[in-house]
Design an enzyme around this catalytic site. Sequence first.
Site, PDB file in Angstrom:
ATOM      1  N   ASN A   8       0.669  -1.262  -0.126  1.00 21.93           N
ATOM      2  CA  ASN A   8      -0.003   0.149  -0.037  1.00 21.93           C
ATOM      3  C   ASN A   8       0.997   1.266  -0.082  1.00 21.93           C
ATOM      4  OD1 ASN A   8      -1.550   2.262   0.894  1.00 21.93           O
ATOM      5  ND2 ASN A   8      -2.868   0.765   1.659  1.00 21.93           N
ATOM      6  N   ASP A  10      -0.185   4.480  -0.282  1.00 22.74           N
ATOM      7  CA  ASP A  10      -0.894   5.675   0.291  1.00 22.74           C
ATOM      8  C   ASP A  10       0.031   6.549   0.938  1.00 22.74           C
ATOM      9  OD1 ASP A  10      -3.177   4.807  -1.265  1.00 22.74           O
ATOM     10  OD2 ASP A  10      -4.086   3.995   0.779  1.00 22.74           O
ATOM     11  N   HIS A  11       0.859   5.907   1.612  1.00 18.96           N
ATOM     12  CA  HIS A  11       1.566   6.787   2.736  1.00 18.96           C
ATOM     13  C   HIS A  11       2.673   7.598   2.028  1.00 18.96           C
ATOM     14  CE1 HIS A  11      -0.466   4.598   5.783  1.00 18.96           C
ATOM     15  NE2 HIS A  11      -0.168   3.675   5.220  1.00 18.96           N
ATOM     16  N   ARG A  19       3.222  18.617   2.143  1.00 16.91           N
ATOM     17  CA  ARG A  19       3.731  20.006   1.688  1.00 16.91           C
ATOM     18  C   ARG A  19       3.115  20.542   0.617  1.00 16.91           C
ATOM     19  NH1 ARG A  19       9.086  22.454   1.983  1.00 16.91           N
ATOM     20  NH2 ARG A  19       9.304  21.508   4.046  1.00 16.91           N
ATOM     21  N   HIS A  51      -5.406   3.963  -2.434  1.00 13.57           N
ATOM     22  CA  HIS A  51      -7.018   4.206  -1.986  1.00 13.57           C
ATOM     23  C   HIS A  51      -7.152   5.723  -2.405  1.00 13.57           C
ATOM     24  CE1 HIS A  51      -9.829   4.565   1.801  1.00 13.57           C
ATOM     25  NE2 HIS A  51     -10.304   4.879   0.690  1.00 13.57           N
ATOM     26  N   ARG A  53      -9.168   8.427  -1.826  1.00 15.07           N
ATOM     27  CA  ARG A  53     -10.468   8.721  -0.742  1.00 15.07           C
ATOM     28  C   ARG A  53     -11.169  10.032  -1.356  1.00 15.07           C
ATOM     29  NH1 ARG A  53      -9.335   6.907   4.942  1.00 15.07           N
ATOM     30  NH2 ARG A  53     -11.025   8.400   5.429  1.00 15.07           N
ATOM     31  N   ARG A  57      -7.245  13.022   0.450  1.00 17.64           N
ATOM     32  CA  ARG A  57      -6.255  13.404   1.459  1.00 17.64           C
ATOM     33  C   ARG A  57      -5.049  12.823   0.995  1.00 17.64           C
ATOM     34  NH1 ARG A  57      -7.970  10.192   6.920  1.00 17.64           N
ATOM     35  NH2 ARG A  57      -9.660  11.306   6.490  1.00 17.64           N
ATOM     36  N   HIS A  58      -4.649  11.865   0.242  1.00 18.93           N
ATOM     37  CA  HIS A  58      -3.356  11.400  -0.120  1.00 18.93           C
ATOM     38  C   HIS A  58      -3.511  10.949  -1.623  1.00 18.93           C
ATOM     39  CE1 HIS A  58      -5.175   7.359   0.963  1.00 18.93           C
ATOM     40  NE2 HIS A  58      -5.040   7.619   2.489  1.00 18.93           N
ATOM     41  N   GLU A  78      -8.437   0.352  -3.648  1.00 21.55           N
ATOM     42  CA  GLU A  78      -9.303   0.427  -2.201  1.00 21.55           C
ATOM     43  C   GLU A  78     -10.335   1.715  -2.422  1.00 21.55           C
ATOM     44  OE1 GLU A  78      -7.748   1.253   1.591  1.00 21.55           O
ATOM     45  OE2 GLU A  78      -6.361  -0.878   1.374  1.00 21.55           O
ATOM     46  N   THR A 108      -6.954   6.830   9.477  1.00 23.81           N
ATOM     47  CA  THR A 108      -6.811   5.489   8.280  1.00 23.81           C
ATOM     48  C   THR A 108      -8.176   4.843   8.499  1.00 23.81           C
ATOM     49  OG1 THR A 108      -5.642   3.938   7.779  1.00 23.81           O
ATOM     50  CG2 THR A 108      -5.535   3.996  10.071  1.00 23.81           C
ATOM     51  N   THR A 109      -8.348   3.842   7.564  1.00 26.66           N
ATOM     52  CA  THR A 109      -9.781   3.063   7.784  1.00 26.66           C
ATOM     53  C   THR A 109      -9.837   2.496   9.044  1.00 26.66           C
ATOM     54  OG1 THR A 109      -9.157   2.540   5.449  1.00 26.66           O
ATOM     55  CG2 THR A 109     -10.981   1.285   6.504  1.00 26.66           C
ATOM     56  N   GLU A 159     -10.896  -9.167   2.816  1.00 26.02           N
ATOM     57  CA  GLU A 159      -9.878  -8.770   3.436  1.00 26.02           C
ATOM     58  C   GLU A 159      -9.952  -8.694   4.899  1.00 26.02           C
ATOM     59  OE1 GLU A 159      -7.313  -5.801   1.913  1.00 26.02           O
ATOM     60  OE2 GLU A 159      -6.545  -5.202   3.771  1.00 26.02           O
ATOM     61  N   HIS A 198      -4.061  -4.415   7.707  1.00 23.42           N
ATOM     62  CA  HIS A 198      -4.185  -3.269   8.643  1.00 23.42           C
ATOM     63  C   HIS A 198      -3.289  -3.654   9.956  1.00 23.42           C
ATOM     64  CE1 HIS A 198      -5.643   0.410  10.044  1.00 23.42           C
ATOM     65  NE2 HIS A 198      -6.195   0.658   9.281  1.00 23.42           N
ATOM     66  N   GLY A 199      -2.119  -2.647  10.032  1.00 22.20           N
ATOM     67  CA  GLY A 199      -1.468  -2.650  11.209  1.00 22.20           C
ATOM     68  C   GLY A 199      -0.508  -3.998  11.235  1.00 22.20           C
ATOM     69  N   GLY A 220       1.094  -1.317   4.405  1.00 25.95           N
ATOM     70  CA  GLY A 220       1.686   0.190   3.796  1.00 25.95           C
ATOM     71  C   GLY A 220       2.597   0.498   5.047  1.00 25.95           C
ATOM     72  N   HIS A 221       1.821   0.949   6.404  1.00 21.53           N
ATOM     73  CA  HIS A 221       2.630   1.838   7.019  1.00 21.53           C
ATOM     74  C   HIS A 221       3.969   1.329   7.620  1.00 21.53           C
ATOM     75  CE1 HIS A 221       2.727   5.255   9.953  1.00 21.53           C
ATOM     76  NE2 HIS A 221       3.435   4.259  10.745  1.00 21.53           N
TER      77      HIS A 221
HETATM   78  N1  PXP Z   1      -6.022  -2.915   4.077  1.00 20.68           N
HETATM   79  C1  PXP Z   1      -7.067  -1.751   4.285  1.00 20.68           C
HETATM   80  C2  PXP Z   1      -8.183  -2.022   3.597  1.00 20.68           C
HETATM   81  C3  PXP Z   1      -6.419  -0.463   4.736  1.00 20.68           C
HETATM   82  O1  PXP Z   1      -7.223   0.417   4.650  1.00 20.68           O
HETATM   83  C4  PXP Z   1      -5.252  -0.367   4.986  1.00 20.68           C
HETATM   84  C5  PXP Z   1      -4.553   1.229   5.429  1.00 20.68           C
HETATM   85  O2  PXP Z   1      -4.696   1.964   4.360  1.00 20.68           O
HETATM   86  C6  PXP Z   1      -4.386  -1.331   4.957  1.00 20.68           C
HETATM   87  C7  PXP Z   1      -4.650  -2.589   4.562  1.00 20.68           C
HETATM   88  C8  PXP Z   1      -2.866  -1.308   5.443  1.00 20.68           C
HETATM   89  O3  PXP Z   1      -2.758  -0.912   6.569  1.00 20.68           O
HETATM   90  P1  PXP Z   1      -1.446  -0.309   7.357  1.00 20.68           P
HETATM   91  O4  PXP Z   1      -0.816   0.923   6.772  1.00 20.68           O
HETATM   92  O5  PXP Z   1      -1.680  -0.420   8.518  1.00 20.68           O
HETATM   93  O6  PXP Z   1      -0.306  -1.401   6.694  1.00 20.68           O
END
Ligand code: PXP
Length: 250
Positions: A8, A10-11, A19, A51, A53, A57-58, A78, A108-109, A159, A198-199, A220-221
């Site tokens: 992911n 997005d970050h 910026r 994603h 949105r 925002r990103h 997404e 975040t979601t 998912e 997620h996480g 992602g993160h």
């Molecule tokens: N899956 C979904 C549906 C998400 O919304 C996100 C966050 O953008 C992720 C996975 C990835 O999560 P993370 O950034 O915590 O790894």
Amino acid sequence: MSLLLGVNIDHIATLRQVRYARTPDSHNAEPCPITAGHDALAGGADSLTIHVRGDRRHMQDADAYRIRAEVPLPLNFEMGVTDEMVAIALKLKPDFACLVPESREEITTEGGLNVLASMEKTRSAVARLQDAGIRVSLFIDPDLGQIEAARIIGAEMIELHTGEFANAVGEQVEAEVTRLIAAAQAGHAAGLQVNAGHGINYANASLLFAVPHLAEFNIGHTLVARAVRVGLTAAVREMKELLAHYPVGV
Ligand code: PXP
């Protein structure tokens, strides 16, 4: 087939927007999500997740179209369950779409999609995407009722939301893993491809190896955090090496 890694990015766009949100066309705008896509590919990513949105925002629409055109990786889009996002998906033609809940206040979601509470709206979005050849995933909590709803409305994939697992401490961790095991078994029995996201990070990913039938992690993160130290290509490669230990076939 080993456990796949969806990266992911997005970050990366989040960082740029901090910026350049007001001057997106600036020749100085960086970091570039398209470059990040190429870096993820070089590190062994199996797919990219983006994603767009409702509040932009990103990721911006232009990022999505460029990533689709320029990065030769399967694309997971997404999206919130809205007519606007369905229309963008039909133009973008990603390989997969993952339907997620969206609210403006969240960072975040948060929480999975409540498919049970929105069967008709979700079914209609799923059908429109599938008619265009896009495989559809639903981002849901590890809840048996939601899994049954996903099956009924004809999604190909789910998912499983691993946010509660990631936030758990002490005995709660095992309870969350147990919940994910039951959900993965139910999803598999229902004929759904089971993904998770997620996480998930370098420290907790292996705890999820007790969960059977997983096809893909979306992460992602932690990758972007690690990339600050070693670069995104190396960060993705390290995660791929970790995920290679998932016991496929359990
Ligand atoms: N899956 C979904 C549906 C998400 O919304 C996100 C966050 O953008 C992720 C996975 C990835 O999560 P993370 O950034 O915590 O790894």
